[in-house]
Design an enzyme around this catalytic site. Structure first.
Site, PDB file in Angstrom:
ATOM      1  N   CYS A   2       0.847  -1.197   0.000  1.00 18.57           N
ATOM      2  CA  CYS A   2       0.000   0.000   0.000  1.00 18.57           C
ATOM      3  C   CYS A   2       0.882   1.247   0.000  1.00 18.57           C
ATOM      4  CB  CYS A   2      -0.942   0.076   1.187  1.00 18.57           C
ATOM      5  SG  CYS A   2      -2.020  -1.333   1.379  1.00 18.57           S
ATOM      6  N   LYS A 487      12.151 -15.625  -9.811  1.00 19.55           N
ATOM      7  CA  LYS A 487      11.888 -14.564 -10.794  1.00 19.55           C
ATOM      8  C   LYS A 487      10.818 -14.995 -11.777  1.00 19.55           C
ATOM      9  CE  LYS A 487      13.206 -11.961  -9.156  1.00 19.55           C
ATOM     10  NZ  LYS A 487      13.587 -11.855  -7.930  1.00 19.55           N
ATOM     11  N   GLU A 490       7.298 -15.286 -10.145  1.00 19.46           N
ATOM     12  CA  GLU A 490       6.764 -13.985  -9.723  1.00 19.46           C
ATOM     13  C   GLU A 490       6.098 -13.231 -10.869  1.00 19.46           C
ATOM     14  OE1 GLU A 490       9.391 -11.904  -6.236  1.00 19.46           O
ATOM     15  OE2 GLU A 490      10.413 -12.219  -8.130  1.00 19.46           O
TER      16      GLU A 490
HETATM   17  C1  G6P Z   1       8.653  -9.005  -1.466  1.00 24.53           C
HETATM   18  C2  G6P Z   1       9.233  -8.558  -2.790  1.00 24.53           C
HETATM   19  C3  G6P Z   1      10.492  -9.350  -3.088  1.00 24.53           C
HETATM   20  C4  G6P Z   1      11.487  -9.198  -1.949  1.00 24.53           C
HETATM   21  C5  G6P Z   1      10.867  -9.587  -0.609  1.00 24.53           C
HETATM   22  C6  G6P Z   1      11.767  -9.190   0.543  1.00 24.53           C
HETATM   23  O1  G6P Z   1       8.198 -10.303  -1.572  1.00 24.53           O
HETATM   24  O2  G6P Z   1       8.284  -8.737  -3.832  1.00 24.53           O
HETATM   25  O3  G6P Z   1      11.073  -8.866  -4.286  1.00 24.53           O
HETATM   26  O4  G6P Z   1      12.606  -9.989  -2.195  1.00 24.53           O
HETATM   27  O5  G6P Z   1       9.633  -8.907  -0.421  1.00 24.53           O
HETATM   28  O6  G6P Z   1      11.853  -7.801   0.566  1.00 24.53           O
HETATM   29  P1  G6P Z   1      13.021  -6.952   1.187  1.00 24.53           P
HETATM   30  O7  G6P Z   1      12.628  -5.528   0.874  1.00 24.53           O
HETATM   31  O8  G6P Z   1      13.016  -7.233   2.648  1.00 24.53           O
HETATM   32  O9  G6P Z   1      14.278  -7.354   0.536  1.00 24.53           O
END
Ligand code: G6P
Length: 610
Positions: A2, A487, A490
Site C-alpha cells: 500500500c 523470478k 513472480e
Molecule cells: C517481497 C518482494 C520481493 C522481496 C521480498 C523481501 O516479496 O516482492 O522482491 O525480495 O519482499 O523484501 P526486502 O525488501 O526485505 O528485501
C-alpha cells in the site's frame, strides 16, 4: 505494501497526489483513492484497479483543493473493490483517513463500535480507525486527544494520514510498524509512505518512528509520541535523484533495473575495497566492528530474494571466514525462538528495509541481546535505523516488484563483509588481493552477461507456453537456481522450482519429460563435472536443457538444447554473473505472455504485513 501520499500547501493538490500515487503504485495496485478538502467540503473519489482507472474516474472532476490525502491499496482485509478502497471515513464523513498495515484487533473494536451505534460500510480493518477516532471525539476531548486515544486502542501496525473537517488546516499522521515520512517544504508540507512519492517536491524529510505522530500544516509540523510527549526530529536530506525512479526509456522498471547492474554492482563496492591490503572497509560497521569480526556464529535472516542472497552469503562466510552460518526465513526466525548467544551476529538483509517479518526478526534478535547488522538498500528505512550497525548496498531505488539489482548488490556487499572478516582470520593478503582484483572486474563482466539478451529472448520465445520449469545449480549457483525460479514464477505465473542439482534424483526427476524445460547453471567451477552428470540424467529422460555456461566452454553444446555463455569469475562471485541471464529469461517470458512485469498480480514490493 500500500502507498500513502498527502499534501497541504497552496498548490492544486490533485496533480501532486496523482503524481505521488503513480510513484507508489509498485507498492499496491488493486484500487486507489483520494480525499480532497475543498472550500470546507471533503470530496472522496475511489476506483478499483490501477491508478490509471482512478485517473479516468477523476476526469472532469475539477477541484481547487489545496490539501488532501491519497492511497494505493494492496488488499489485506476485504476484496479489492471500490467500497473497500481507501480513504475511509467515519459515520459523519468528517474524519477521513488512509492506512497502511493491519489493525489486528479490528474485530473486537468493530463489535464495540457497532454496539455504540456506529454503522460500517466496508470489509476493511481501516474503517474501524475512523469510527474509533469519532467515538473518542464525541466524548468532548480535543481532536488531537481523540486521535491519540484511538491509536492507543489499536493493536497491530499502521501508517496513517488523516484529514478532518473539524480541523481543516491540518493533516494528522501516525506510525507504528508501517513507514511514514514527512516532506518539509516552504509554505507546504507532505506526508508519504515512501520518499519517492514526494522527492519531486522536496528533499528535506523527517522519518517518523514507531509510536510517533505528526500534525502537519502549511506552515510547519509538530511531532510527538502518542503519549503526548513532544519529540524533536532531525530533518534529513534525500540523496537520490528523480531520474533514478523513472523508466529512462525502458519499457519496464524491471528491465531498466536489470540493465543498471554494471553500475549498481560498482556502487556497492565503491570506496570500500583496499586492493594493496586485499581487504574491504565498511564504515557503517565501525560501532560494532569487534562483534562482527569476532562473532562465533552468524545468523542471516531475510525474505524472498534477499533470503537467496543470504544463502550465497552463507557459502562464502563459511568457506572463507570459517564461522558457522545459519540462514533462515525471517518469518520462521522471529517465532521459533532460535538459540542465539551473546557472541553471535545476526545479519538482516532487506532491499526495502521495511519488510514486516524481517523487522520483527531484527527486534527479536535485539531482545535476545545479540548484535544485529543490516544489509539494506533504502536509506533511512526502519530496519536501517533499528540495527546496531550496517552497510547500505547503494543500489538506488528499486521499483520493479521482482527484485533484480538489489540481489547482485546484496551479494557484492556480502563479499565485502566476507573479505573484511576473513582477512582478520586465515585469509592471506595474497588471497585477499586476488579476490579484490577479481571484484573490480565484476561491473564489466555483468555488462558482458547482459549481452546474452538476444539469445535469451529466443529461448523465451520457444519456452514461453510451458507450464513448469525446473532450475538446478550446485554450490554457489544453488541459490541462483532458487532465485531464477522465483523470478520466473513472480512475473510470468509459470510454476518454477529451484533445486540443488544432485537433489533432483530425490523427487523432481519424476517430473522430467520432453515437456519440461530444465535450466541448469553449469559454469566452470569446482562442481562442474558433477553438474554435467546431472545434465546427462535430465537428457536421459528427454528433458529440455537450457544451460548457463562459462564463455569458451563448448563441451555442453552437443548435450543440451541451448547454452547461454557468460563470463567466468571466482566461485564466490559467480552468482552476480549467473543470475543475469535468468533475470532476462523471466523478463522476456513474462513480456511475451503479456504479463504486467512491474506489477505482477498479488505481489507487493514492500511487504509490511506479516
Ligand atoms: C517481497 C518482494 C520481493 C522481496 C521480498 C523481501 O516479496 O516482492 O522482491 O525480495 O519482499 O523484501 P526486502 O525488501 O526485505 O528485501
Amino acid at each position: 505494501m500500500c502507498g500513502i501520499v498527502g499534501y497541504i500547501g497552496n498548490k492544486d493538490v490533485l496533480p501532486i497526489l496523482m503524481d505521488g500515487l503513480k510513484r507508489l503504485e509498485y507498492r499496491g495496485y488493486d484500487s486507489a483513492g483520494v480525499a480532497i478538502l475543498d472550500e470546507g467540503k471533503i470530496k472522496v473519489i475511489k476506483q478499483v484497479g490501477k491508478i490509471a482507472a482512478l485517473e479516468t474516474e477523476l476526469n472532469g472532476n475539477s477541484t481547487s483543493g489545496k490539501m488532501g490525502i491519497a492511497h494505493t491499496r494492496w488488499a489485506t482485509h476485504g476484496e479489492p473493490n471500490q467500497v473497500n478502497a481507501h480513504p475511509h471515513t467515519d459515520e459523519s464523513g468528517n474524519i477521513i483517513l488512509v492506512h497502511n498495515g493491519i489493525i489486528e484487533n479490528y474485530n473486537a473494536l468493530k463489535k464495540m463500535l457497532v454496539s455504540k451505534g456506529h454503522t460500517f460500510h466496508t470489509d476493511t480493518d481501516t474503517e474501524t480507525v475512523a469510527h474509533l477516532i469519532s467515538e473518542f471525539f464525541q466524548n468532548g476531548t480535543s481532536f488531537e486527544e481523540a486521535f491519540r486515544a484511538a491509536l492507543n486502542e489499536i493493536d497491530g501496525t499502521y501508517g496513517i494520514a488523516m484529514i478532518t473537517k473539524h480541523e481543516p488546516e491540518k493533516i494528522y499522521c501516525a506510525r507504528k510498524g508501517s513507514p511514514l515520512v514527512i516532506g518539509v517544504g516552504e509554505g507546504e508540507n507532505f506526508v508519504a509512505s515512501d520518499a519517492s512519492a514526494i522527492i519531486a517536491h522536496t528533499r528535506n524529510v523527517i522519518y517518523l518512528e514507531d509510536g510517533e505522530i505528526a500534525i502537519i500544516s502549511r506552515e510547519g509540523f509538530v511531532t510527538k509520541t502518542i503519549d503526548n510527549k513532544t519529540v524533536t526530529k532531525r530533518i534529513e536530506k534525500i540523496s537520490f535523484d528523480l531520474e533514478r525512479i523513472e523508466k529512462a526509456g525502458y519499457p519496464h522498471f524491471m528491465l531498466k533495473e536489470i540493465h543498471e547492474q554494471p553500475d549498481t554492482v560498482a556502487d556497492a563496492m565503491r570506496g570500500r575495497l583496499i586492493e594493496e591490503e586485499g581487504v574491504a572497509k565498511l564504515g557503517g560497521l565501525t560501532p560494532i566492528l569487534h562483534n562482527v569480526l569476532r562473532a562465533r556464529k552468524i545468523f542471516i535472516t531475510a525474505c524472498g530474494t534477499s533470503y537467496h542472497a543470504g544463502l550465497v552469503g552463507e557459502y562464502m562466510l563459511e568457506q572463507y571466514c570459517r564461522v558457522p552460518v545459519e540462514v533462515e526465513y525471517a518469518s520462521e526466525f522471529r517465532y521459533r525462538d532460535p538459540i542465539i548467544e551473546d557472541d553471535n551476529l545476526v545479519v538482516v538483509i532487506t532491499q526495502s528495509g521495511e519488510t514486516a517479518d524481517t523487522l520483527a526478526a531484527l527486534r527479536e534478535a535485539k531482545r535476545k541481546g545479540t548484535t544485529v547488522m543490516g544489509l539494506v538498500n533504502v536509506v533511512g528505512s526502519s530496519i536501517a535505523r533499528e540495527t546496531h550497525g550496517g552497510t547500505y548496498i547503494h543500489a538506488g531505488p528499486e521499483i520493479g516488484v521482482a527484485s533484480t539489482k538489489a540481489f547482485t548488490s546484496q551479494v557484492a556487499a556480502l563479499t565485502l563483509l566476507t573479505l573484511m572478516i576473513a582477512r582478520t582470520k586465515a585469509m592471506s593478503a595474497e588471497e585477499g588481493r586476488s579476490i579484490v582484483k577479481e571484484m573490480k572486474t565484476l561491473p564489466e563482466k555483468v555488462a558482458q552477461a547482459l549481452k546474452t539478451d538476444e539469445t535469451v529472448k529466443k529461448i523465451a520465445e520457444e519456452f514461453k507456453e510451458k507450464r513448469n520449469f525446473l532450475y538446478l545449480g550446485r554450490g554457489y549457483n544453488y541459490p541462483v537456481a532458487l532465485e531464477g525460479a522465483l523470478k520466473l514464477k513472480e512475473i510470468s505465473y509459470i510454476h518454477a522450482e529451484g533445486y540443488p542439482a544432485a537433489e533432483m534424483k530425490h523427487g523432481p526427476i519424476a517430473l522430467i519429460d520432453e515437456d519440461m524445460p530444465v535450466v541448469v547453471i553449469a559454469t566452470r567451477d569446482s562442481t562442474y563435472e558433477k553438474i554435467v552428470s546431472n545434465i546427462e540424467e535430465v537428457k536421459a529422460r528427454k528433458g529440455r536443457v537450457i544451460a548457463v555456461v562459462s564463455e569458451g566452454d563448448d563441451k555442453l553444446d552437443k548435450l543440451v538444447d541451448y547454452t547461454i555463455p557468460i563470463p567466468m569469475t571466482r566461485d564466490l562471485l559467480q552468482p552476480i554473473i549467473s543470475i543475469i541471464p535468468l533475470q532476462l529469461l523471466a523478463y522476456h517470458i513474462a513480456v511475451l505472455r503479456g504479463c504486467d512485469v512491474d506489477q505482477p498480480r498479488n505481489l507487493a514490493k514492500s511487504v509490511t504485513v506479516e
